[in-house]
Design a protein around this motif. Structure first.
Motif, PDB file in Angstrom:
ATOM      1  N   GLY A   1       0.865  -1.168   0.000  1.00  0.00           N
ATOM      2  CA  GLY A   1       0.000   0.000   0.000  1.00  0.00           C
ATOM      3  C   GLY A   1       0.900   1.215   0.000  1.00  0.00           C
ATOM      4  N   GLY A   2       0.526   2.238   0.717  1.00  0.00           N
ATOM      5  CA  GLY A   2       1.375   3.399   0.861  1.00  0.00           C
ATOM      6  C   GLY A   2       0.714   4.697   0.447  1.00  0.00           C
ATOM      7  N   SER A   3       1.410   5.774   0.720  1.00  0.00           N
ATOM      8  CA  SER A   3       0.886   7.118   0.469  1.00  0.00           C
ATOM      9  C   SER A   3       0.541   7.344  -0.997  1.00  0.00           C
ATOM     10  CB  SER A   3       1.904   8.161   0.933  1.00  0.00           C
ATOM     11  OG  SER A   3       2.134   8.048   2.315  1.00  0.00           O
ATOM     12  N   ALA A   4       1.423   6.924  -1.893  1.00  0.00           N
ATOM     13  CA  ALA A   4       1.193   7.176  -3.322  1.00  0.00           C
ATOM     14  C   ALA A   4      -0.050   6.459  -3.830  1.00  0.00           C
ATOM     15  CB  ALA A   4       2.414   6.760  -4.133  1.00  0.00           C
ATOM     16  N   VAL A   5      -0.238   5.207  -3.435  1.00  0.00           N
ATOM     17  CA  VAL A   5      -1.399   4.473  -3.947  1.00  0.00           C
ATOM     18  C   VAL A   5      -2.687   4.955  -3.296  1.00  0.00           C
ATOM     19  CG1 VAL A   5      -0.084   2.462  -4.699  1.00  0.00           C
ATOM     20  CG2 VAL A   5      -1.073   2.468  -2.422  1.00  0.00           C
ATOM     21  N   ALA A   6      -2.627   5.341  -2.018  1.00  0.00           N
ATOM     22  CA  ALA A   6      -3.825   5.865  -1.359  1.00  0.00           C
ATOM     23  C   ALA A   6      -4.262   7.170  -2.016  1.00  0.00           C
ATOM     24  CB  ALA A   6      -3.555   6.054   0.127  1.00  0.00           C
ATOM     25  N   ALA A   7      -3.301   8.065  -2.253  1.00  0.00           N
ATOM     26  CA  ALA A   7      -3.623   9.323  -2.930  1.00  0.00           C
ATOM     27  C   ALA A   7      -4.128   9.061  -4.350  1.00  0.00           C
ATOM     28  CB  ALA A   7      -2.398  10.234  -2.956  1.00  0.00           C
ATOM     29  N   ALA A   8      -3.539   8.094  -5.026  1.00  0.00           N
ATOM     30  CA  ALA A   8      -3.967   7.768  -6.390  1.00  0.00           C
ATOM     31  C   ALA A   8      -5.411   7.290  -6.424  1.00  0.00           C
ATOM     32  CB  ALA A   8      -3.040   6.703  -6.991  1.00  0.00           C
ATOM     33  N   ALA A   9      -5.805   6.475  -5.448  1.00  0.00           N
ATOM     34  CA  ALA A   9      -7.191   5.991  -5.400  1.00  0.00           C
ATOM     35  C   ALA A   9      -8.164   7.152  -5.244  1.00  0.00           C
ATOM     36  CB  ALA A   9      -7.342   4.979  -4.268  1.00  0.00           C
ATOM     37  N   LEU A  10      -7.821   8.098  -4.376  1.00  0.00           N
ATOM     38  CA  LEU A  10      -8.680   9.269  -4.193  1.00  0.00           C
ATOM     39  C   LEU A  10      -8.680  10.126  -5.447  1.00  0.00           C
ATOM     40  CD1 LEU A  10      -8.912  12.501  -3.172  1.00  0.00           C
ATOM     41  CD2 LEU A  10     -10.491  10.776  -2.225  1.00  0.00           C
ATOM     42  N   ASN A  11      -7.511  10.353  -6.043  1.00  0.00           N
ATOM     43  CA  ASN A  11      -7.438  11.156  -7.266  1.00  0.00           C
ATOM     44  C   ASN A  11      -8.274  10.551  -8.380  1.00  0.00           C
ATOM     45  OD1 ASN A  11      -5.801  13.158  -6.199  1.00  0.00           O
ATOM     46  ND2 ASN A  11      -3.910  12.157  -6.833  1.00  0.00           N
ATOM     47  N   ALA A  12      -8.325   9.237  -8.451  1.00  0.00           N
ATOM     48  CA  ALA A  12      -9.142   8.591  -9.486  1.00  0.00           C
ATOM     49  C   ALA A  12     -10.591   9.047  -9.378  1.00  0.00           C
ATOM     50  CB  ALA A  12      -9.044   7.074  -9.361  1.00  0.00           C
ATOM     51  N   LEU A  13     -11.089   9.145  -8.160  1.00  0.00           N
ATOM     52  CA  LEU A  13     -12.477   9.580  -7.965  1.00  0.00           C
ATOM     53  C   LEU A  13     -12.632  11.071  -8.231  1.00  0.00           C
ATOM     54  CD1 LEU A  13     -13.343   7.548  -4.754  1.00  0.00           C
ATOM     55  CD2 LEU A  13     -13.903   6.989  -7.136  1.00  0.00           C
ATOM     56  N   LEU A  14     -11.625  11.857  -7.878  1.00  0.00           N
ATOM     57  CA  LEU A  14     -11.693  13.290  -8.142  1.00  0.00           C
ATOM     58  C   LEU A  14     -11.593  13.594  -9.630  1.00  0.00           C
ATOM     59  CD1 LEU A  14      -9.462  14.677  -5.261  1.00  0.00           C
ATOM     60  CD2 LEU A  14     -11.941  14.908  -5.485  1.00  0.00           C
ATOM     61  N   TYR A  15     -10.753  12.863 -10.348  1.00  0.00           N
ATOM     62  CA  TYR A  15     -10.559  13.105 -11.772  1.00  0.00           C
ATOM     63  C   TYR A  15     -11.733  12.609 -12.610  1.00  0.00           C
ATOM     64  CZ  TYR A  15      -5.522  13.644 -10.676  1.00  0.00           C
ATOM     65  OH  TYR A  15      -4.315  14.031 -10.165  1.00  0.00           O
ATOM     66  N   HIS A  16     -12.423  11.607 -12.113  1.00  0.00           N
ATOM     67  CA  HIS A  16     -13.506  11.008 -12.910  1.00  0.00           C
ATOM     68  C   HIS A  16     -14.663  12.002 -13.008  1.00  0.00           C
ATOM     69  CE1 HIS A  16     -16.272   7.956 -14.436  1.00  0.00           C
ATOM     70  NE2 HIS A  16     -15.196   7.253 -14.689  1.00  0.00           N
ATOM     71  N   PRO A  17     -15.125  12.278 -14.212  1.00  0.00           N
ATOM     72  CA  PRO A  17     -16.184  13.278 -14.378  1.00  0.00           C
ATOM     73  C   PRO A  17     -17.518  12.767 -13.857  1.00  0.00           C
ATOM     74  CG  PRO A  17     -15.763  12.187 -16.450  1.00  0.00           C
ATOM     75  CD  PRO A  17     -14.729  11.681 -15.479  1.00  0.00           C
ATOM     76  N   LEU A  18     -18.436  13.681 -13.678  1.00  0.00           N
ATOM     77  CA  LEU A  18     -19.777  13.300 -13.256  1.00  0.00           C
ATOM     78  C   LEU A  18     -20.541  12.616 -14.375  1.00  0.00           C
ATOM     79  CD1 LEU A  18     -20.660  16.446 -11.146  1.00  0.00           C
ATOM     80  CD2 LEU A  18     -20.210  14.143 -10.312  1.00  0.00           C
ATOM     81  N   SER A  19     -20.149  12.896 -15.633  1.00  0.00           N
ATOM     82  CA  SER A  19     -20.766  12.213 -16.771  1.00  0.00           C
ATOM     83  C   SER A  19     -20.033  10.903 -17.023  1.00  0.00           C
ATOM     84  CB  SER A  19     -20.700  13.093 -18.016  1.00  0.00           C
ATOM     85  OG  SER A  19     -19.368  13.212 -18.449  1.00  0.00           O
ATOM     86  N   THR A  20     -20.466  10.163 -18.010  1.00  0.00           N
ATOM     87  CA  THR A  20     -19.867   8.846 -18.292  1.00  0.00           C
ATOM     88  C   THR A  20     -18.767   8.893 -19.342  1.00  0.00           C
ATOM     89  OG1 THR A  20     -21.600   8.441 -19.940  1.00  0.00           O
ATOM     90  CG2 THR A  20     -21.987   7.610 -17.703  1.00  0.00           C
ATOM     91  N   GLU A  21     -18.300  10.100 -19.679  1.00  0.00           N
ATOM     92  CA  GLU A  21     -17.254  10.188 -20.706  1.00  0.00           C
ATOM     93  C   GLU A  21     -15.951   9.557 -20.219  1.00  0.00           C
ATOM     94  OE1 GLU A  21     -15.404  14.513 -20.573  1.00  0.00           O
ATOM     95  OE2 GLU A  21     -17.589  14.552 -20.460  1.00  0.00           O
ATOM     96  N   GLU A  22     -15.150   9.072 -21.122  1.00  0.00           N
ATOM     97  CA  GLU A  22     -13.866   8.407 -20.832  1.00  0.00           C
ATOM     98  C   GLU A  22     -12.849   9.407 -20.309  1.00  0.00           C
ATOM     99  OE1 GLU A  22     -11.191   5.078 -20.974  1.00  0.00           O
ATOM    100  OE2 GLU A  22     -13.325   5.169 -21.264  1.00  0.00           O
ATOM    101  N   THR A  23     -12.097   9.005 -19.278  1.00  0.00           N
ATOM    102  CA  THR A  23     -11.016   9.839 -18.742  1.00  0.00           C
ATOM    103  C   THR A  23      -9.769   8.984 -18.585  1.00  0.00           C
ATOM    104  OG1 THR A  23     -11.515   9.327 -16.447  1.00  0.00           O
ATOM    105  CG2 THR A  23     -12.611  11.245 -17.393  1.00  0.00           C
ATOM    106  N   LEU A  24      -8.674   9.647 -18.280  1.00  0.00           N
ATOM    107  CA  LEU A  24      -7.434   8.923 -17.929  1.00  0.00           C
ATOM    108  C   LEU A  24      -7.460   8.598 -16.483  1.00  0.00           C
ATOM    109  CD1 LEU A  24      -4.480  10.508 -19.888  1.00  0.00           C
ATOM    110  CD2 LEU A  24      -5.482   8.272 -20.130  1.00  0.00           C
TER     111      LEU A  24
END
Length: 195
Positions: free
Chosen positions: A172-195
């Motif tokens: 685990g670790g800080s980088a992966v925990a932050a990455a999991a949260l960033n995934a939710l923040l980066y994901h748009p409210l619509s269903t369009e594809e994101t990185l």
């Protein structure tokens, strides 16, 4: 505000997807898996992570509605790129039977109350302390790392029934925990594809 994705990140995700088929995952699960794998270059996270899409959907909505985000350590907070976080580690003091990380969780809970998103990537004792509180979290990203208590604290999180992202192994670790949260923040409210 749209996030500008650097060409290196685009190429990294292209290579990740060439090596790992994530198409079987529902959208938010896929976003978390890919972002964690991207942050760690560890393809095993695709089978090690444990999460529920419906819980991620509720957490995603809570985040985008402004739910507070609490980080267990400053390295996690530093990795969260699109949201201010609460991290009380600097103010925490260890005591009898209480680690500094556990005290920081208590202090953060006093500040934010119920409904926050908790991101724990370092200290198993922080996750253990959170489980003793009546925090009613929107989500707990519980990905502490280590040989002592990490896997056990994550198992306790899964057994608690709280909405969570965790993993089975000791990694685990800080980088992966932050990455999991960033995934939710980066994901748009619509269903369009994101990185």
């Amino acid at each position: 505000m749209n996030r500008v994705v650097h060409p290196i990140e685009q190429e990294s995700f292209r290579r990740l997807r060439a090596r790992l088929d994530t198409s079987r995952f529902p959208p938010l699960t896929r976003a978390v898996v890919e972002r964690v794998v991207h942050s760690s270059a560890d393809l095993e996270y695709a089978t090690d992570l444990v999460m529920d899409e419906a819980e991620l959907e509720r957490a995603h909505a809570a985040l985008h509605a402004g739910a507070p985000v609490v980080a267990d350590v400053e390295m996690v907070a530093a990795g969260i790129t699109r949201r201010e976080t609460v991290c009380r580690l600097r103010d925490a003091r260890p005591g009898p039977g209480l680690t500094r990380s556990a005290h920081a969780v208590r202090l953060a809970y006093e500040e934010v109350g119920p409904g926050a998103v908790w991101v724990i990537g370092c200290a198993p004792t922080a996750l253990e302390e959170l489980l003793t509180l009546d925090a009613s979290p929107a989500l707990v990203i519980g990905l502490p790392v280590g040989f002592v208590g990490a896997a056990e604290s994550k198992a306790a999180l899964r057994e608690s029934g709280l909405p969570a992202v965790s993993n089975v192994s000791e990694k685990g670790g800080s980088a992966v925990a932050a990455a999991a949260l960033n995934a939710l923040l980066y994901h748009p409210l619509s269903t369009e594809e994101t990185l």
